[in-house]
Design an enzyme around this catalytic site. Structure first.
Site, mmCIF file in Angstrom:
data_model
loop_
_atom_site.group_PDB
_atom_site.id
_atom_site.type_symbol
_atom_site.label_atom_id
_atom_site.label_comp_id
_atom_site.label_asym_id
_atom_site.label_seq_id
_atom_site.Cartn_x
_atom_site.Cartn_y
_atom_site.Cartn_z
ATOM 1 N N GLU A 47 18.267 28.945 64.706
ATOM 2 C CA GLU A 47 17.993 28.227 63.174
ATOM 3 C C GLU A 47 16.446 27.960 62.926
ATOM 4 O O GLU A 47 15.652 27.565 63.923
ATOM 5 C CB GLU A 47 18.884 26.852 63.127
ATOM 6 C CG GLU A 47 18.672 25.960 62.027
ATOM 7 C CD GLU A 47 19.483 24.497 62.252
ATOM 8 O OE1 GLU A 47 19.562 24.285 63.392
ATOM 9 O OE2 GLU A 47 19.928 24.159 61.154
ATOM 10 N N ASN A 115 18.813 26.024 53.683
ATOM 11 C CA ASN A 115 18.759 26.289 55.293
ATOM 12 C C ASN A 115 19.319 27.593 55.533
ATOM 13 O O ASN A 115 20.710 27.688 55.213
ATOM 14 C CB ASN A 115 19.004 24.989 56.003
ATOM 15 C CG ASN A 115 19.103 25.424 57.549
ATOM 16 O OD1 ASN A 115 18.663 26.411 58.055
ATOM 17 N ND2 ASN A 115 19.114 24.455 58.362
ATOM 18 N N LYS A 132 23.558 27.195 54.900
ATOM 19 C CA LYS A 132 23.972 26.305 55.544
ATOM 20 C C LYS A 132 25.012 25.389 54.587
ATOM 21 O O LYS A 132 24.438 24.791 53.786
ATOM 22 C CB LYS A 132 23.023 25.330 56.388
ATOM 23 C CG LYS A 132 23.784 24.770 57.489
ATOM 24 C CD LYS A 132 22.665 23.983 58.296
ATOM 25 C CE LYS A 132 23.085 23.095 59.432
ATOM 26 N NZ LYS A 132 21.701 22.670 60.182
ATOM 27 N N GLU A 151 17.644 16.923 56.874
ATOM 28 C CA GLU A 151 18.296 18.141 56.439
ATOM 29 C C GLU A 151 18.893 17.922 54.942
ATOM 30 O O GLU A 151 18.785 18.657 54.085
ATOM 31 C CB GLU A 151 19.496 18.662 57.333
ATOM 32 C CG GLU A 151 18.569 19.311 58.546
ATOM 33 C CD GLU A 151 19.578 20.351 59.082
ATOM 34 O OE1 GLU A 151 20.301 21.319 58.432
ATOM 35 O OE2 GLU A 151 19.806 20.203 60.297
ATOM 36 N N CYS A 182 23.663 26.224 62.843
ATOM 37 C CA CYS A 182 24.302 24.986 63.643
ATOM 38 C C CYS A 182 25.339 24.099 63.719
ATOM 39 O O CYS A 182 26.472 24.519 64.286
ATOM 40 C CB CYS A 182 22.664 24.214 63.460
ATOM 41 S SG CYS A 182 22.436 22.898 64.638
ATOM 42 N N ASN A 207 19.347 24.264 66.359
ATOM 43 C CA ASN A 207 18.475 23.282 66.758
ATOM 44 C C ASN A 207 19.042 22.050 67.009
ATOM 45 O O ASN A 207 19.219 21.129 66.179
ATOM 46 C CB ASN A 207 17.446 23.193 65.419
ATOM 47 C CG ASN A 207 16.111 24.212 65.630
ATOM 48 O OD1 ASN A 207 15.758 24.635 66.291
ATOM 49 N ND2 ASN A 207 16.099 24.483 64.283
HETATM 50 N N1 CDV Z 1 20.481 21.195 63.180
HETATM 51 C C1 CDV Z 1 21.837 20.712 63.154
HETATM 52 O O1 CDV Z 1 22.509 20.978 62.484
HETATM 53 N N2 CDV Z 1 21.839 19.984 64.218
HETATM 54 C C2 CDV Z 1 23.080 19.224 64.587
HETATM 55 C C3 CDV Z 1 22.668 18.005 65.096
HETATM 56 C C4 CDV Z 1 21.991 16.943 64.220
HETATM 57 C C5 CDV Z 1 23.988 17.197 65.606
HETATM 58 C C6 CDV Z 1 23.905 19.936 65.276
HETATM 59 O O2 CDV Z 1 25.066 20.125 64.817
HETATM 60 O O3 CDV Z 1 23.515 20.392 66.291
#
Ligand code: CDV
Length: 328
Positions: A47, A115, A132, A151, A182, A207
């Site tokens: 990401e 994103n 996203k 975010e 993510c 990330n």
């Molecule tokens: N970048 C993300 O989406 N991070 C989230 C954290 C914040 C929990 C994740 O699901 O890994």
């Protein structure tokens, strides 16, 4: 004859706030070259692969954050990455922050921020774009948090759904490919929407901080990795697909992210796992015929799904308390 593809997870070590795209791209190209030499046809990056994980940094004025975003791809800063994709004949998942000038729900064309990830063909063409959906974090500066996760400030909720495309990968093989970013991996609904389109390969960049930064209770370090892998392994098993799940790892400006990139098969088994907290390539051979077993037996959706019992999934957002017993 079985349908094999070779996939690679190109984990990236930390990218510091002060480091520009040329640093990131300069590290990504050797990973593409290594993937090529190891016989991969597909490479997945994390990401927001071109920059640091910038939602930890607060900008009062949104436009001040524009430097983290791409308005076009390829761009002068990413042209060499696209050339390498072409040179090494690879299909690549790239996560990045996107600025698009397009109409919103009211039909007003304006500057919008997402994103985003894209599947890029060896020709450099964009095969598929995903934005996203499950944005974590918060929109305003949160003084109680150990680290900001903005975010919801910097991005709108993705408006492309969870699309799947069938496209050629390498020679003679076409693959049903879908994407997540993510936090999406923690939501079974996202996996199922891809599964309902017969996805064979889920590409997923992340990330994820090693520590829960919300400051609302203790979450053991090892459980952060466990929850990530549990979600990915369950998603693959329950939807009979492979996943290449790729981290940004290590310490960015004092903030640690946990790495542990994995490649998972439709049985939910981890086929390969990164062990460093830095740039690292892991590779696995995927027999796409493995997707058929789950899809034609336990998870034969046409035979066994009971949509009449699932209305709450789309009619309701938050949970509701159940009726209490006894009622008198
Ligand atoms: N970048 C993300 O989406 N991070 C989230 C954290 C914040 C929990 C994740 O699901 O890994």
């Amino acid at each position: 004859m079985s349908k094999f593809i070779t996939v690679a997870a190109a984990q990236l070590g930390p990218i510091q706030k002060s480091e520009g795209r040329e640093i990131a791209v300069g590290r990504m190209i050797p990973l593409l070259e290594r993937a090529y030499h190891r016989g991969a046809q597909v490479v997945v990056f994390p990401e927001l692969a071109l920059t640091t994980s910038f939602p930890r940094w607060y900008h009062e004025d949104l436009d001040e954050a524009d430097g983290w975003f791409e308005t076009a791809l390829p761009s002068p800063a990413t042209a060499s990455l696209f050339e390498a994709i072409h040179r090494f004949d690879l299909t690549v998942y790239l996560g990045y922050a996107e600025i698009a000038y397009e109409p919103d729900n009211a039909g007003v064309t304006r500057k919008r921020r997402f994103n985003t990830s894209a599947i890029i063909a060896p020709t450099g063409e964009m095969i598929l774009k995903y934005r996203k959906v499950h944005l974590p974090g918060h929109a305003e500066y949160a003084p109680a948090r150990k680290v900001q996760h903005l975010e919801k400030r910097y991005f709108e909720v993705g408006n492309l759904g969870f699309p799947v495309v069938r496209a050629p990968v390498g020679k003679d093989v076409s693959v049903n490919m879908g994407m997540m970013i993510c936090n999406d991996r923690r939501w079974p609904e996202a996996w199922r929407v891809l599964g309902l389109q017969q996805v064979e390969l889920v590409m997923l960049g992340y990330n994820t901080p090693s520590l829960n930064m919300e400051n609302r209770g203790f979450e053991a370090h090892h459980l952060r990795v466990f929850h990530s892998q549990l979600s990915i392994q369950a998603g693959c098993y329950q939807n009979a697909c492979f996943a290449v799940a790729v981290a940004k790892a290590g310490t960015e400006d004092g903030h640690e992210m946990f790495g542990h990139s994995i490649i998972v098969n439709p049985q939910g088994e981890i086929m390969a796992q990164a062990t460093s907290w830095d740039d690292e390539l892991i590779v696995a051979d995927c027999n796409l015929d493995m997707c058929k077993l789950g899809r034609s037996t336990i998870f034969n959706f046409a035979l066994h799904r009971r949509v009449e019992a699932y209305a709450r999934i789309t009619n309701q957002v938050g949970s509701e308390a159940p009726p209490a017993w006894p009622t008198r």
